[in-house]
Design a protein around this motif. Sequence first.
Motif, PDB file in Angstrom:
ATOM      1  N   GLY A 106      -0.205  -3.166  15.645  1.00 53.16           N
ATOM      2  CA  GLY A 106       0.050  -1.903  16.447  1.00 53.16           C
ATOM      3  C   GLY A 106       0.663  -0.781  15.974  1.00 53.16           C
ATOM      4  N   ALA A 107       0.765  -0.712  14.692  1.00 55.68           N
ATOM      5  CA  ALA A 107       1.375   0.746  14.433  1.00 55.68           C
ATOM      6  C   ALA A 107       0.113   1.549  13.784  1.00 55.68           C
ATOM      7  CB  ALA A 107       2.257   0.690  13.287  1.00 55.68           C
ATOM      8  N   SER A 108       0.410   2.833  13.430  1.00 53.25           N
ATOM      9  CA  SER A 108      -0.674   3.621  12.837  1.00 53.25           C
ATOM     10  C   SER A 108       0.091   4.603  11.827  1.00 53.25           C
ATOM     11  CB  SER A 108      -1.451   4.473  14.039  1.00 53.25           C
ATOM     12  OG  SER A 108      -0.675   5.167  14.755  1.00 53.25           O
ATOM     13  N   GLY A 109      -1.042   5.392  10.998  1.00 55.52           N
ATOM     14  CA  GLY A 109      -0.620   6.025   9.945  1.00 55.52           C
ATOM     15  C   GLY A 109      -0.057   5.492   8.875  1.00 55.52           C
ATOM     16  N   THR A 110       0.119   6.210   7.692  1.00 60.13           N
ATOM     17  CA  THR A 110       0.784   5.625   6.244  1.00 60.13           C
ATOM     18  C   THR A 110       2.047   5.021   6.370  1.00 60.13           C
ATOM     19  OG1 THR A 110       1.779   7.804   6.039  1.00 60.13           O
ATOM     20  CG2 THR A 110      -0.567   7.406   5.076  1.00 60.13           C
ATOM     21  N   SER A 111       2.918   5.249   7.557  1.00 56.31           N
ATOM     22  CA  SER A 111       4.139   4.770   7.759  1.00 56.31           C
ATOM     23  C   SER A 111       4.041   3.140   8.449  1.00 56.31           C
ATOM     24  CB  SER A 111       5.147   5.443   8.515  1.00 56.31           C
ATOM     25  OG  SER A 111       4.462   5.736   9.896  1.00 56.31           O
ATOM     26  N   ALA A 112       2.939   2.916   8.551  1.00 57.89           N
ATOM     27  CA  ALA A 112       2.645   1.515   9.147  1.00 57.89           C
ATOM     28  C   ALA A 112       2.371   0.610   8.117  1.00 57.89           C
ATOM     29  CB  ALA A 112       1.470   1.481  10.172  1.00 57.89           C
ATOM     30  N   MET A 113       2.235   0.868   6.800  1.00 58.24           N
ATOM     31  CA  MET A 113       2.055   0.028   5.719  1.00 58.24           C
ATOM     32  C   MET A 113       3.354  -0.704   5.442  1.00 58.24           C
ATOM     33  SD  MET A 113       0.786   0.730   1.872  1.00 58.24           S
ATOM     34  CE  MET A 113       2.278   1.302   1.184  1.00 58.24           C
ATOM     35  N   SER A 114       3.231  -2.143   5.628  1.00 57.41           N
ATOM     36  CA  SER A 114       4.296  -2.998   5.355  1.00 57.41           C
ATOM     37  C   SER A 114       4.382  -3.815   3.916  1.00 57.41           C
ATOM     38  CB  SER A 114       4.289  -4.275   6.461  1.00 57.41           C
ATOM     39  OG  SER A 114       2.952  -4.942   6.499  1.00 57.41           O
ATOM     40  N   HIS A 115       3.331  -4.036   3.321  1.00 56.88           N
ATOM     41  CA  HIS A 115       3.384  -4.586   2.093  1.00 56.88           C
ATOM     42  C   HIS A 115       2.246  -3.756   1.187  1.00 56.88           C
ATOM     43  CE1 HIS A 115       4.737  -7.870   4.493  1.00 56.88           C
ATOM     44  NE2 HIS A 115       5.650  -8.051   3.521  1.00 56.88           N
ATOM     45  N   ALA A 116       2.801  -3.614  -0.005  1.00 57.50           N
ATOM     46  CA  ALA A 116       1.858  -3.033  -1.204  1.00 57.50           C
ATOM     47  C   ALA A 116       0.920  -4.073  -1.484  1.00 57.50           C
ATOM     48  CB  ALA A 116       2.722  -2.476  -2.119  1.00 57.50           C
ATOM     49  N   PRO A 117      -0.174  -3.706  -2.019  1.00 55.85           N
ATOM     50  CA  PRO A 117      -1.258  -4.931  -2.679  1.00 55.85           C
ATOM     51  C   PRO A 117      -0.960  -5.324  -3.910  1.00 55.85           C
ATOM     52  CG  PRO A 117      -2.139  -2.735  -2.876  1.00 55.85           C
ATOM     53  CD  PRO A 117      -0.972  -2.700  -2.098  1.00 55.85           C
ATOM     54  N   LEU A 118       0.282  -5.759  -3.843  1.00 50.69           N
ATOM     55  CA  LEU A 118       0.633  -6.632  -5.430  1.00 50.69           C
ATOM     56  C   LEU A 118      -0.112  -7.877  -5.280  1.00 50.69           C
ATOM     57  CD1 LEU A 118       4.505  -5.823  -5.249  1.00 50.69           C
ATOM     58  CD2 LEU A 118       2.789  -4.751  -6.793  1.00 50.69           C
ATOM     59  N   LEU A 119      -0.434  -8.211  -6.641  1.00 48.87           N
ATOM     60  CA  LEU A 119      -1.146  -9.541  -7.007  1.00 48.87           C
ATOM     61  C   LEU A 119      -0.455 -10.413  -7.702  1.00 48.87           C
ATOM     62  CD1 LEU A 119      -4.569  -7.940  -7.622  1.00 48.87           C
ATOM     63  CD2 LEU A 119      -3.752  -9.147  -5.476  1.00 48.87           C
ATOM     64  N   ARG A 120      -0.773 -11.462  -7.955  1.00 50.43           N
ATOM     65  CA  ARG A 120      -0.372 -12.576  -9.092  1.00 50.43           C
ATOM     66  C   ARG A 120      -1.674 -12.892  -9.935  1.00 50.43           C
ATOM     67  NH1 ARG A 120       4.962 -13.809  -9.782  1.00 50.43           N
ATOM     68  NH2 ARG A 120       6.232 -13.603  -7.896  1.00 50.43           N
ATOM     69  N   MET A 121      -1.598 -13.070 -11.052  1.00 49.70           N
ATOM     70  CA  MET A 121      -2.930 -13.238 -11.966  1.00 49.70           C
ATOM     71  C   MET A 121      -2.515 -14.317 -12.847  1.00 49.70           C
ATOM     72  SD  MET A 121      -5.797 -11.018 -14.012  1.00 49.70           S
ATOM     73  CE  MET A 121      -4.774 -10.327 -15.360  1.00 49.70           C
ATOM     74  N   LYS A 122      -3.345 -15.563 -12.922  1.00 49.52           N
ATOM     75  CA  LYS A 122      -3.315 -16.662 -13.716  1.00 49.52           C
ATOM     76  C   LYS A 122      -4.208 -17.114 -14.269  1.00 49.52           C
ATOM     77  CE  LYS A 122      -0.265 -20.354 -14.621  1.00 49.52           C
ATOM     78  NZ  LYS A 122      -0.998 -20.863 -15.924  1.00 49.52           N
ATOM     79  N   TYR A 123      -4.112 -17.371 -15.833  1.00 49.63           N
ATOM     80  CA  TYR A 123      -5.326 -17.681 -16.677  1.00 49.63           C
ATOM     81  C   TYR A 123      -4.803 -18.459 -17.789  1.00 49.63           C
ATOM     82  CZ  TYR A 123      -9.300 -18.059 -19.566  1.00 49.63           C
ATOM     83  OH  TYR A 123     -10.469 -18.614 -20.483  1.00 49.63           O
ATOM     84  N   LEU A 124      -4.565 -19.848 -17.549  1.00 47.02           N
ATOM     85  CA  LEU A 124      -3.908 -20.904 -18.309  1.00 47.02           C
ATOM     86  C   LEU A 124      -2.905 -20.497 -18.865  1.00 47.02           C
ATOM     87  CD1 LEU A 124      -7.548 -22.135 -19.750  1.00 47.02           C
ATOM     88  CD2 LEU A 124      -6.150 -23.198 -17.855  1.00 47.02           C
TER      89      LEU A 124
END
Length: 252
Positions: A106-124
Amino acid sequence: MTTFKNSADESGAQANAGYVLRFYHLASASEVSFKGFVTAFSDQYQSSWDKEDVYGRMDSIQTFKATQRTINISWDVVAGSLSEAQQNLKNLTNLFGMLYPAYDAGASGTSAMSHAPLLRMKYLNFVTRAGAEPKATAKEGGLLGSSAGFTFEPAMDDAMFGDSEGNLYPKVVKLSCTFSVIHESALGWSGNSQRTPGFPYGKIQVQPATVQVSSRTPNSSVPAPTVVAEQRNQSSEDAIMSLPDGTVGYAS
């Protein structure tokens, strides 16, 4: 977690056993996995220092700032059937969507971003959180970080699968990724011990060297050489090595 049900060969069994490359998206709590067809891997550790030149001093005064870790990985996404190619493309769309952040409803604009696209990567044990099992999920044992992006390169010179609606599904897709690690463990040294044992590639168990002892027994049917025969053999070798004229060969 992705289950590889549509594989046309034994690689699906290996992937289901845990030999996969995994990504976990923190914002959506979703994970996607790919068979471990890794074609290139590099793990760069780069320390940065502040250097100040002082008049009359030959060397700069160097002050340590930080050590950063960047992983570059390339892998192939291969399909042996139409159903597997469709599943691969679905996994890829989910992976590329992980580069985008989460927003408040329901929010708009850049202030509406709640979580940055952080990742976890795993390869053995090559890409893993310290102390995690090699076959753990990305959520449980993956490295935290951010990706500069993925490169999607389908093999256009190869035949593709198609469906009745006109969609194309590549047999082979070449993927590459640059991943900047965010360190979560306490790194460095305390005395002569690492503060986080097992960083970065897990605890390595070095197996003690073993001496191979032949179990063969002497062949009793072959007579042992006599002392005279051994002396004769040795004399022949001496003749080969040094002749009176200084040459190498058999004496006449």
